[in-house]
Every structure is written in structure tokens, then in C-alpha cells.
Enzyme design. Structure first.
Site, short mmCIF file in Angstrom:
data_model
loop_
_atom_site.label_atom_id
_atom_site.label_comp_id
_atom_site.label_asym_id
_atom_site.label_seq_id
_atom_site.Cartn_x
_atom_site.Cartn_y
_atom_site.Cartn_z
N HIS A 70 3.21 1.08 6.49
CA HIS A 70 2.57 0.98 7.80
C HIS A 70 2.14 2.38 8.29
CE1 HIS A 70 3.14 1.00 12.30
NE2 HIS A 70 2.27 0.02 12.19
N GLU A 73 -0.96 3.38 6.55
CA GLU A 73 -2.12 2.68 7.12
C GLU A 73 -2.65 3.45 8.34
OE1 GLU A 73 -2.65 0.04 10.64
OE2 GLU A 73 -1.21 -1.01 9.36
N HIS A 74 -1.74 3.86 9.22
CA HIS A 74 -2.18 4.62 10.40
C HIS A 74 -2.89 5.91 10.00
CE1 HIS A 74 -0.13 3.15 14.26
NE2 HIS A 74 -0.07 2.15 13.40
N GLU A 145 5.58 2.72 19.14
CA GLU A 145 5.25 1.35 18.72
C GLU A 145 6.55 0.60 18.38
OE1 GLU A 145 2.27 1.20 15.65
OE2 GLU A 145 2.55 -0.94 15.32
#
Lengths: 426, 425
Positions: A70, A73-74, A145
Site C-alpha cells: 500500500h 502504491e502511494h 490514514e
């Protein structure tokens, strides 16, 4: 003209798509929808949060911090020459990305300048650029997040259940990882993961919309970097059949208890076939779909509301049936579901209900051909698991009552977990 | 667009939106009633009870069995806020007849089913049945109680309540727990009759071709209802400027805070009138290239999300963000600073052009989703002739930098709502 191997898939409902394979091993799925104005494209890799231990080309196995897929991905949106969002801003496309347990996907939708947008997508996904400074900044953003998900009851109820269902399978960990695990990420780890999983042989492109297949394939052929394919060995997961515990609860700021009831399935192979998935989906509709006797009973007795839902949750080396919703009495709902499964094992179900549910699901499958976005997402499933997109329609015509009833073996009542989020006491 | 509208009765219209790309047809009934504290809960229950059973399908399982037999026809219900009105929406979506395995007339049957549910509910002696009313009341109460669980939505709702205190627009679209509790089988029957006789009604059909005789049949049905008092036009009050900024802070046991800010705008009205407001909000906080995203979130890391949106019919702008408690004040002043930058016209040509392109691109995609088309037109009930997405794309492309600056200049902070963690944490 391009030189890729191509295969055409057709269906009786007038839809068709092409599967092409690039020499790098990259698979490309394209479905033309000339009557539509917009197009939807996804460039993805078979790499998600559960891929935490792996080896490349027969090398030594490495284990990386949870949440790194993840995180990557960012970071991939940033390149040396600016971020991808500002490139898309020039074309008007709307872009996004997501990471799940088993995949990471970069996507855009647009109604104009498709080929320009495809160029941006191909370019930024193949141009990693990580520095210690940008990694540090991202740790702050992702930390926030993660904290946001800590407050989300619907997220917590699910992961609390997975934590009790799995002893060691990484599906038990939040996709974004934890604040502690992401603190261990640095740019060299990111490059290590990128070089393993972002190899075209482990990737796919799925495109649906107002596009020209040959033109798209030529552009992809030119746009894919020439890198040698890799072999990836994912770490073996030794997950026992038992669960950690049958019950877990947490108190959060909610008005009414939320629950998630999961049945851990005994599995003999890493993946489920499409036929199994279709049959289990039918079975779930029969057990507790909105035309079922159980649904009506729970609804009229005030035990569930419209948030009640169920799903077959399955991926590499894991499978479970999950029921979730809000209820003042989660334990009573769990008992009622178990009682109904036991009853159906003995008595079977009304065959008229079976054929009505099958008819309903056939209609749903046709309906799904309306959405370019939905179709692109489903082509991703085809790429992940080697399915034909039209197989579901064929199965929904041919599966029998007995096929479906046999799937009652997905329920192992001894290895069920009930997760509850209760309101805090005032 | 005018030729798409068929008058069905006083205050009732049929709208045919031709679209040939889908495998399904959608027919929706959209009833609009004034949003009032006393009736909001009653009205909001109607779409749900009417689509849960009917005189021909007395139980939920019988109705859903029928929907499955209609190849998974989807019945939907919602109660929404459209300006100072409540929209009670009931729709059916069904696959086209050409896909059936035995040549059934699905669309005809699905339309008959929805019409019978709306006009022939399961009632006795001028009252809905108690088992149905109690079930729907319970669900409505649980829904209202449940709003608190999702803090982002809850904080937005609380801002609207505080910003429009004492006004119709501040009334919750589903009413309150107390007003739901007060509903009786008879009062709900009265609300149903009121909906049929008084509400402005628009029936949307999104399909390849107009189902034969549909509007004639509906017209006949409506002629048996006394619609002398029917609403014929919708009008919504624009947001007034605040004399002084109101700030409300509530504390909850949460890890992360929410900061929501409401602004009044001088631009209120339809898509043409408020086109510049749309562009201004998009540059300010609508997309990844926006000022709020790139500065407040990305550069300064003050929020996990921070975005702006406009309610054109009300002339209202909302900024919505997730913040750590310690950053809340800093985030608020930076959001205001970004608005000042908009007012001074210090946004770049890149931002301006990206915004126009982005909005037009998404407007041009509207016709690719049947559900979105239906929703688009049901939100345009204030307009006598609703604009299509393509027409609105035309208005957007005519917006100039100066229009955007004027739209920003007309924005004034009205109310701030903060949802924050307990101070002891």
C-alpha cells in the site's frame, strides 16, 4: 500492427473481448464499448498486502514490513518529473489507485484523450522514484490514514474477526499495516518490492470503453519496458484449520452493535474455482438473501436491518463465508444463522426458491455489462485467476441444485468467529 | 430537452431519457414535498414501506421472490434532500426483454409491479399494517442512530443542522428519532395520501425506447386522485450571509478529529447560473490538483482528506476535512488562506484549465451510467426544463478566470463544526 498473441472471447449476449500477451508476459484484456463515451483502464500487479515474504528468481526469501504494498502504491504516483496527478490534470482524466490483499491497481477513467492518458499510466507505473525524504513524508500521511481506520467500526469489526480467524496468514493484518510496521519502510525496501512484483510478467492491463483494440495494443507494445521476466516464489503459509478464538469484541463510538460472523473454510488448495464461487454465492442467497425465510424472520423480529450482508471471502490460501450487519443481539443472529444452516443440511431448500435465485443472479450478471468500470474490475479478476469473463453466465445457466447444496461444506461451525463492536458505555 | 417532458397531471410530469447503450431499463417515481420538521420523518418512511410489500405482495419474501423471477429486478427507495424539499424516490431497474431465456415481458411486469406498490399498498381501514410500520420505524431509528458511527458523514450533517438552524434546509432528511417514534399507522396513511395528491411528481424513464402506453396509463391513474393542491414549481431559499461566524465543537471518543466549514455564496441557482461556483469549488478543493489537496494535505500534511463541494441550489460551499486535534486551528486558517488566494485570483492557469477539463470530462461520462442519469434528472426538479450533462458542459466551458474570482469573492464563512477527540486523550 503489433505482434502479440491474441485470443478473442465472444458471448451470446453480444459482448466480446480480446486477451493479448506481450512478450514480457504482461497480459492485456481489452473490451470495446463503442456506444459509450468513456473508457476505463487499469494497470495492475499481482501484489497485495498478503505478499509479505517472497523470493525472486530462486534467491533467498525476504520478509518485508506489513503495509509496504500500500505504501508503494502511494509513492508510485511521484516521479522525478512531477506527480502523476498533475499529468492527468492536463488531460481531464480522473485517476486513482488501490491496494487490496492480493493486488495493487492504478486506474483512470476519461471521456477524451484516452491514448494520452494511457501513456501517462504506462509511464508512471514503470518509473519508480523513492527518496528518504519522500518516504518520511508519506509515513506521516499513511499514519493518519491508519488512525482514520482505527475509528471506523465497519473496518474494525472485519479485521478483529480476521485476527481471530487466522493464526499466521497475513490476511489478518490491515492492508495499510500499522504505524510501527510502516515506520520500518525505507527506499531500498520499496525498490526491492518494486523490482520483484512490478515486473511485467506479474502484471496485467485491463481496458474497457470507447477505444480501438489494435491501436491500444500497439501503444502498449511500445510503452512496456524491456525487462527480463522474473519468477516469484511467495512464502509458504502454515495456517492451521482452527481459529484463534470464537469470539472477539471491542467498544467504539457506535449507536448499535455491529457484527461480523465468519466461517473459516477447510481448504486443500490455494485458490477456489469460479464454479465454487458461483455456487457459494447462490447458496448464500438461498440461506439469507432477501427472498429467504431466514431474512424475513430476522427482519420482522427486529434482529437485522438493511445493512445485513454476506460474502464469500477468498484469495490465495484463505477462504471464509462472512455475514455482517448491525444488530441489538449479534449473538442471537449468529445462532439463527447456524440453526438455519443446520436445518438446510437436513431438509434441503425449496427448489422454487433455488430456481428464482438462480434467475435473479443471471439477471445481475447481465446487468454488470452496463458499467465500463465494473467490467474493467472484473477483467482484473480474470487476469488474477485466469477466468473467462463469460464463464459466470454459462455457469448460471447450468449449475444444478445438487451442485449448490454440496457447497454446504464451506460451513465448519466449530471454526466460526463472531466479532462484535459494542457501543461504549455512557 | 423540452420534447422529452410529457405532462401527466397537475404538478406531474413524465421524462423520457433515451439511451441505447444499456442492458437494462430504469423507471423512477420522484415525489417532491416541502422539507418540514413536522413531516420529515413521516414522508421519509414512505418510500421504504411502499417498496417493502404491497397488496399483491403482502410479505417481504414474496415480493423478493417475484423480483428474482424478474431476473433480479432491482427495487430501490430513498429519501433525499433537494434544496428545501424532500425527494421521495422509488425506482425499478430491470434487464431488457431480449436477454430473457423464455421471452418474458420483463419491463412491462416490472413497471406494473412498481406502480402497484406505490398506488396499492398493503393497508386496512385507512391505515398501514402495524407489523410493516413497526419494522420500518425500527429500521429508520436504527439508521438515524447509526449515523453517528460514520464520523465523516455525521460531521457534515451536523454542520448543515447548525448552519441552517430554524430553517427548512437544516431539517434532517429522515427526521429525528422522536418524530419517527410518533408515527402511527394512520398518520402514515395520511402522509401517503398527501404524497399522492400534493407532491410534485416526476417519472423518469431511462431506456432504449419508451415503454408503450406507460405515460398514458399513469396519467389515467393520476386522474383519479384529487391533485388540485399539487405543487407545480419548486423554489428554494438561497443561503443568507452570517452576521457573525458560528463555531460549534463537540467531543467524542475518537482518535482523529473532523473539521467542517460552511460558506454562503452569492451564486445560487441552476447549473447555468452557478457554473462559476462549480469551477471555483473544484479549483479550491475538488480534485487532486486543487488548492486544498495540494497544499493543506500534501505540502503541509495537515489533513488526511480535505475537500470542497458546492450545493448550487442553496448557494452553499462546504469544506470537509479529517484532522489531528493538534492541527485543527492551523488547518482552519490555512483553508481560509487558500480561499483568500482564490479571491485574489492567485490560482494558476494550470489549475484553472485542469479544472475546466476535469469537470467537462466527468460530465461527458454521465451518460455511461444509467443510475447516474436517473439521479441527475431527479436532482434538477427546480428547473422547468432540466439541462442535460452535455448542456452543462457547455456552461462550464464558458466560465472565465474572472467569473471564478467573482464566485470566490462571494464566498463568506458562515459556520464551523468541529468533531474532536476527548481532551484527556
Amino acid at each position: 500492427m503489433n505482434n502479440m498473441k491474441k485470443q478473442l472471447f465472444e458471448s451470446p449476449i453480444g459482448e466480446s473481448y480480446v486477451l493479448a500477451e506481450h512478450e514480457s508476459g504482461l497480459k492485456i484484456y481489452i473490451m470495446e464499448k463503442p456506444q459509450y463515451k468513456s473508457s476505463f483502464a487499469i494497470f495492475g500487479t499481482k501484489y497485495g498486502s498478503i505478499d509479505t515474504c517472497f523470493s525472486k528468481n530462486g534467491g533467498e526469501q525476504v520478509c518485508v514490513p506489513e503495509g509496504i504494498a500500500h505504501f508503494l502504491e502511494h509513492k508510485l504516483f511521484e516521479s522525478e518529473d512531477g506527480d502523476a496527478f498533475s499529468k492527468y490534470a492536463k488531460t481531464g482524466a480522473s485517476a486513482n489507485a488501490f491496494t487490496s490483499f492480493d493486488r495493487t491497481c492504478y486506474l483512470f477513467s476519461c471521456s477524451d484523450k484516452f491514448y494520452e492518458n494511457l501513456g501517462i499510466l504506462l509511464s508512471f507505473v514503470q518509473s519508480p522514484y523513492f527518496t528518504e525524504a519522500t518516504v518520511k513524508k508519506e509515513q506521516g500521511i499513511i499514519g493518519q490514514e491508519i488512525r482514520m481506520y482505527d475509528d471506523s467500526p465497519s473496518w474494525r469489526v472485519m479485521f478483529n474477526m480476521l485476527m481471530q480467524m487466522y493464526h499466521s496468514h497475513p490476511v489478518r493484518i490491515d492492508i495499510a499495516g500499522t504505524t510501527e510496521s510502516i515506520a520500518q519502510i525505507d527506499s531500498s525496501l520499496l525498490y526491492k518490492c518494486y523490482e520483484t512484483f512490478y515486473n511485467p510478467s506479474n502484471m496485467f492491463i485491463c481496458i474497457v470503453g470507447n477505444i480501438d483494440t489494435d491501436k491500444v495494443l500497439s501503444q502498449i507494445e511500445k510503452g512496456i519496458l524491456n525487462v527480463a521476466p522474473v519468477t516469484i516464489e511467495r512464502g509458504e503459509i502454515n495456517e492451521p484449520q482452527t481459529v484463534v478464538s470464537n469470539y472477539v469484541e471491542q467498544k467504539l463510538e457506535v449507536a448499535m452493535p455491529m457484527f461480523c460472523l465468519g466461517f473459516k473454510q477447510k481448504i486443500a488448495s490455494p485458490y477456489r474455482r469460479l464454479k465454487s464461487k458461483v455456487c457459494v454465492a447462490l447458496l448464500l442467497q438461498i440461506i439469507c438473501g432477501d427472498a429467504s425465510p431466514l431474512y424475513e424472520k430476522l427482519m420482522n423480529e427486529g434482529l437485522i436491518n438493511d445493512d445485513f450482508d454476506c460474502e464469500y471471502f477468498t484469495g490465495r490460501d484463505y477462504a471464509a463465508v462472512i455475514f455482517e450487519g448491525e444488530s441489538r443481539e449479534p449473538k442471537v443472529v449468529a445462532e439463527e444463522i447456524k440453526k438455519e444452516i443446520a436445518r438446510i443440511r437436513v431438509e434441503g431448500v425449496d427448489k422454487k426458491l433455488f430456481s428464482a435465485v438462480k434467475c435473479g443472479m443471471y439477471g445481475d450478471a447481465i446487468r454488470r455489462f452496463n458499467s465500463v468500470e465494473g467490467l474493467a474490475m472484473r477483467l482484473v479478476d480474470c487476469a488474477m485467476f485466469d477466468y473467462d469473463l463469460f464463464e459466470e453466465l454459462r455457469l448460471l445457466k447450468t449449475v444444478t441444485y445438487d451442485d449448490v447444496m454440496r457447497r454446504l461444506d464451506v460451513f465448519d461451525e466449530d471454526n466460526a468467529v463472531l466479532s462484535v463492536i459494542n457501543p461504549r458505555e455512557k | 430537452m423540452a420534447d422529452m417532458i410529457t405532462k401527466l397531471a397537475k404538478g406531474a410530469e413524465g421524462l423520457f431519457i433515451k439511451n441505447e447503450r444499456f442492458n437494462t431499463n430504469i423507471i423512477s417515481f420522484n415525489f417532491y414535498l416541502p422539507l418540514k420538521e413536522e413531516t420529515a420523518a413521516l414522508n421519509a418512511l414512505l418510500p421504504f414501506i411502499l417498496t417493502s410489500c404491497g397488496s399483491q405482495y403482502p410479505s417481504f419474501s414474496k415480493l423478493n421472490y417475484k423480483l428474482n423471477k424478474l431476473y433480479g429486478a432491482e427495487l430501490s427507495a430513498s429519501a433525499e434532500k433537494v434544496g428545501d424539499y424532500q425527494l421521495l424516490k422509488m425506482s425499478v431497474s430491470v434487464i431488457e426483454d431480449r436477454f430473457t431465456l423464455d421471452g418474458e415481458e420483463l419491463s412491462k411486469q416490472a413497471i406494473e409491479l412498481l406502480t402497484s406498490l406505490i398506488f396499492e399498498p398493503s393497508v386496512e381501514d385507512n391505515a398501514f399494517l402495524s407489523v410493516d410500520v413497526e419494522r420500518e420505524k425500527r429500521k429508520a431509528i436504527e439508521h438515524i442512530e447509526g449515523e453517528i458511527s460514520e464520523k465523516r458523514t455525521y460531521a457534515r450533517k451536523r454542520l448543515i443542522e447548525e448552519m441552517y438552524q430554524g430553517e427548512d434546509y437544516g431539517v434532517s432528511k429522515c427526521g429525528t428519532i422522536d418524530t419517527v417514534k410518533d408515527i402511527t399507522c394512520t398518520s402514515l396513511y395520511g402522509a401517503w395520501q398527501n404524497m399522492l395528491s400534493r407532491a410534485f411528481l416526476r417519472v423518469n424513464v431511462v431506456a432504449r425506447s419508451m415503454p408503450a402506453g406507460l405515460f398514458d396509463t399513469l396519467s389515467q391513474r393520476l386522474s383519479s386522485i384529487d391533485r388540485q393542491q399539487a405543487i407545480e414549481h419548486l423554489s428554494t431559499k438561497a443561503t443568507a450571509k452570517a452576521k457573525e461566524v458560528k463555531t460549534v465543537c463537540e467531543r467524542f471518543d475518537v482518535a482523529q478529529g473532523k473539521l467542517v466549514m460552511g460558506f454562503s455564496s452569492e451564486l445560487a441557482g441552476d447549473d447555468k447560473t452557478a457554473a462559476a461556483l462549480t469551477v471555483m469549488c473544484d479549483i479550491f478543493g475538488g480534485a487532486p490538483y486543487s488548492r486544498l489537496f495540494t497544499n493543506v494535505r500534501e505540502k503541509m500534511s495537515l489533513c488526511y482528506y480535505c475537500s470542497a463541494s458546492a450545493v448550487k441550489v442553496k448557494g452553499m460551499i462546504m469544506v470537509d476535512s479529517g484532522v489531528e486535534a493538534a492541527n485543527a486551528d492551523k488547518a482552519q486558517s490555512e483553508i481560509l488562506n487558500q480561499l483568500d488566494i482564490m479571491k485574489r485570483g492567485e490560482f494558476s492557469d494550470f489549475e484553472f484549465e485542469s479544472s475546466i477539463k476535469g469537470i467537462i470530462d466527468s460530465l461527458n461520462s454521465y451518460n455511461d451510467s444509467q443510475r447516474l442519469i436517473d439521479v441527475w434528472y431527479s436532482l434538477k426538479a427546480h428547473d422547468e426544463i432540466p439541462y442535460s450533462p452535455e448542456q452543462v458542459a457547455g456552461f462550464i466551458s464558458a466560465v472565465s478566470r474572472e467569473d471564478v474570482i467573482r464566485a470566490a469573492e462571494g464566498a463568506q464563512l458562515h459556520t464551523v463544526y468541529k468533531l474532536m477527540p476527548q481532551e484527556t486523550r
